[in-house]
Design an enzyme around this catalytic site. Structure first.
Site, short mmCIF file in Angstrom:
data_model
loop_
_atom_site.label_atom_id
_atom_site.label_comp_id
_atom_site.label_asym_id
_atom_site.label_seq_id
_atom_site.Cartn_x
_atom_site.Cartn_y
_atom_site.Cartn_z
N ARG A 35 25.93 56.26 53.72
CA ARG A 35 24.80 56.82 52.95
C ARG A 35 24.60 58.30 53.22
O ARG A 35 24.19 59.05 52.33
CB ARG A 35 23.53 56.04 53.26
CG ARG A 35 23.57 54.68 52.61
CD ARG A 35 22.37 53.85 52.93
NE ARG A 35 22.30 52.71 52.03
CZ ARG A 35 21.57 51.64 52.24
NH1 ARG A 35 20.82 51.56 53.32
NH2 ARG A 35 21.55 50.66 51.37
N LYS A 197 23.85 31.88 44.72
CA LYS A 197 22.92 31.11 43.89
C LYS A 197 22.77 31.60 42.46
O LYS A 197 22.73 32.81 42.22
CB LYS A 197 21.54 31.14 44.54
CG LYS A 197 21.48 30.39 45.84
CD LYS A 197 20.07 30.42 46.37
CE LYS A 197 19.93 29.47 47.55
NZ LYS A 197 18.58 29.53 48.10
N GLY A 353 24.84 44.38 46.99
CA GLY A 353 24.90 43.58 48.21
C GLY A 353 26.27 43.20 48.71
O GLY A 353 27.09 44.05 49.06
N GLY A 376 19.49 46.08 45.75
CA GLY A 376 18.41 45.64 44.87
C GLY A 376 18.30 46.52 43.63
O GLY A 376 18.07 46.02 42.52
P1 AMP Z 1 24.82 36.85 46.97
O1 AMP Z 1 23.98 37.57 47.99
O2 AMP Z 1 24.05 36.00 46.02
O3 AMP Z 1 25.80 37.77 46.27
O4 AMP Z 1 25.67 35.78 47.79
C1 AMP Z 1 26.63 36.15 48.71
C2 AMP Z 1 26.90 35.01 49.61
O5 AMP Z 1 27.39 33.93 48.86
C3 AMP Z 1 27.95 35.31 50.65
O6 AMP Z 1 27.34 35.31 51.91
C4 AMP Z 1 28.94 34.17 50.51
O7 AMP Z 1 29.33 33.61 51.74
C5 AMP Z 1 28.16 33.14 49.72
N1 AMP Z 1 29.03 32.22 48.97
C6 AMP Z 1 30.03 32.55 48.13
N2 AMP Z 1 30.66 31.45 47.69
C7 AMP Z 1 30.07 30.39 48.27
C8 AMP Z 1 30.28 28.97 48.20
N3 AMP Z 1 31.24 28.45 47.45
N4 AMP Z 1 29.47 28.19 48.94
C9 AMP Z 1 28.49 28.73 49.70
N5 AMP Z 1 28.24 30.04 49.79
C10 AMP Z 1 29.02 30.87 49.08
#
Ligand code: AMP
Length: 395
Positions: A35, A197, A353, A376
């Site tokens: 940064r 999610k 992220g 964010g």
């Molecule tokens: P996000 O912050 O929503 O982009 O999610 C990122 C996180 O999703 C990372 O820490 C990954 O380990 C997790 N992730 C990716 N694929 C999977 C999966 N198939 N099952 C569980 N967690 C996952």
């Protein structure tokens, strides 16, 4: 859109909102200076014009004044990176800060103490913003990471510079990159959305369906879609309450002519660990007791073909649990595919992220067109929102 290049900073003091919210270790050493490095072009341009810089930032989430969150810890690092001496004011507002700012000569830099030592910063307090405004002649916002917050230093302070405010070079680049994908991307346009999610990405998906030709959905999100379509997902992560929404998204995509690509196979594991037993399964037929933690080989091949036929690519979210080596191959393969497409002329933007962490970890940082500095802020931009920090400069 006014940027730094629209102003001559000769004999002017620039009040610059930077994002120096950098990670520190227990010895207060900066462990990732990205940064600071990213803000360098803006600072150097102002100094080279014959101006001076007053830098303001937050660091962490202090509760009142807490020494461990003092920006004094990073003065040396900033000096190393900029190659210029940096003076430090023990408070970001008040008599000392004003005297030090007034005494700045062309070519000099003053760093202010952590803005969040004052609760008025996050409250977007007008009086506090007015006090900050006394420290510069021209307000420059170069902090994309906080542009989605209507805080005193990111948004409100701009009111006090009606004709003397602009975007720094970093923020301007962020805005241009998002525009390149969301508004004037060369077709076909592809978005890859992964991560854990559906619920955290739903607004992004809905907004993006109007912008893209292809959408790859991967990572943990996959299984809500697969189960909703009647597939057997074993113990994979799933948001049952979002299954209806998943079907609705698939329907909307069809109406809008967006081609959705889901994994067809997965690396399934009998435990959420690097040493778990694994097997490759059809995404619709994961046995009970097993969970899908990465995209399988056939999926990687399919995604590679999609990526390489697209001219504009947005990537947000990993395709698997990339933090564990056993489940990092899908994310690495996607990075390879995007690097290759970029080499062949596609524009690729990585943001939000964990995908940024993955890109850095696997060495793709310089093989994509742009890596966003905001988590964010990037997600909110992809949701189609106008960020308050950006609006404050445009108004
Ligand atoms: P996000 O912050 O929503 O982009 O999610 C990122 C996180 O999703 C990372 O820490 C990954 O380990 C997790 N992730 C990716 N694929 C999977 C999966 N198939 N099952 C569980 N967690 C996952």
């Amino acid at each position: 859109m006014k940027t730094l290049n629209d102003f001559n900073f000769q004999d002017k003091r620039a009040l610059i909102r930077v994002d120096f919210n950098v990670p520190l270790n227990d010895d207060f050493q900066v462990t990732d200076a990205t940064r600071i490095v990213s803000a360098k072009p803006t600072i150097i341009k102002i100094l080279e014009d014959g101006g001076s810089c007053v830098l303001m930032s937050h660091l962490g989430r202090p509760k009142g004044v807490q020494d461990e969150y003092s920006l004094k810890h990073i003065v040396n690092k900033i000096e190393d990176i900029l190659g210029v001496e940096v003076k430090f004011a023990n408070d970001c507002v008040g008599a000392e800060a004003e005297e030090m700012a007034n005494a700045l000569e062309p070519g000099e830099i003053l760093l202010l103490e952590n803005l969040r030592f004052h609760e008025e910063e996050k409250q977007g307090d007008r009086h506090f913003a007015e006090q900050l405004s006394k420290l510069g002649d021209i307000y420059v916002n170069d902090a994309f990471g906080t542009a989605h917050r209507a805080h005193a230093s990111t948004t409100i302070v701009a009111e006090f510079f009606p004709n003397a405010k602009c975007f720094g070079l970093l923020l301007a680049k962020e805005i241009e990159s998002i525009k390149k994908v969301m508004e004037d991307g060369e077709k076909p346009v592809l978005a890859v959305l992964g991560g854990a999610k559906v619920s955290s990405k739903i607004t992004v998906i809905e907004n993006i369906l109007d912008k893209v030709d292809h959408l790859i959905i991967g990572g943990g999100m996959t299984f809500t879609f697969i189960k909703a379509q009647g597939g057997k997902i074993g113990d994979s992560i799933c948001e049952d309450d979002k299954m209806e929404l998943a079907l609705e998204i698939l329907k909307q995509a069809e109406t809008k002519g967006v081609k959705i690509h889901l994994p067809v196979d997965v690396v399934a594991a009998d435990d959420f660990s690097n040493t778990a037993n694994t097997q490759i399964c059809d995404v619709n037929a994961i046995p009970d007791g097993w969970q899908g933690l990465d995209a399988g080989p056939k999926s990687r091949e399919n995604f590679d073909a999609v990526v390489n036929q697209c001219k504009t690519i947005l990537w947000n979210g990993p395709l698997g649990v990339f933090e564990l080596e056993t489940f990092s191959k899908g994310t690495i393969a996607l990075g390879d595919s995007i690097a290759n497409a970029t080499k062949n002329g596609a524009f690729s933007l990585v943001g939000g992220g964990d995908s940024v962490a993955a890109v850095k970890q696997f060495g793709f940082e310089h093989k994509v067109s742009y890596v966003s500095t905001g988590g964010g802020a990037m997600l909110e931009s992809l949701e189609g929102k106008t960020l308050p920090g950006i609006a404050a400069i445009l108004n």
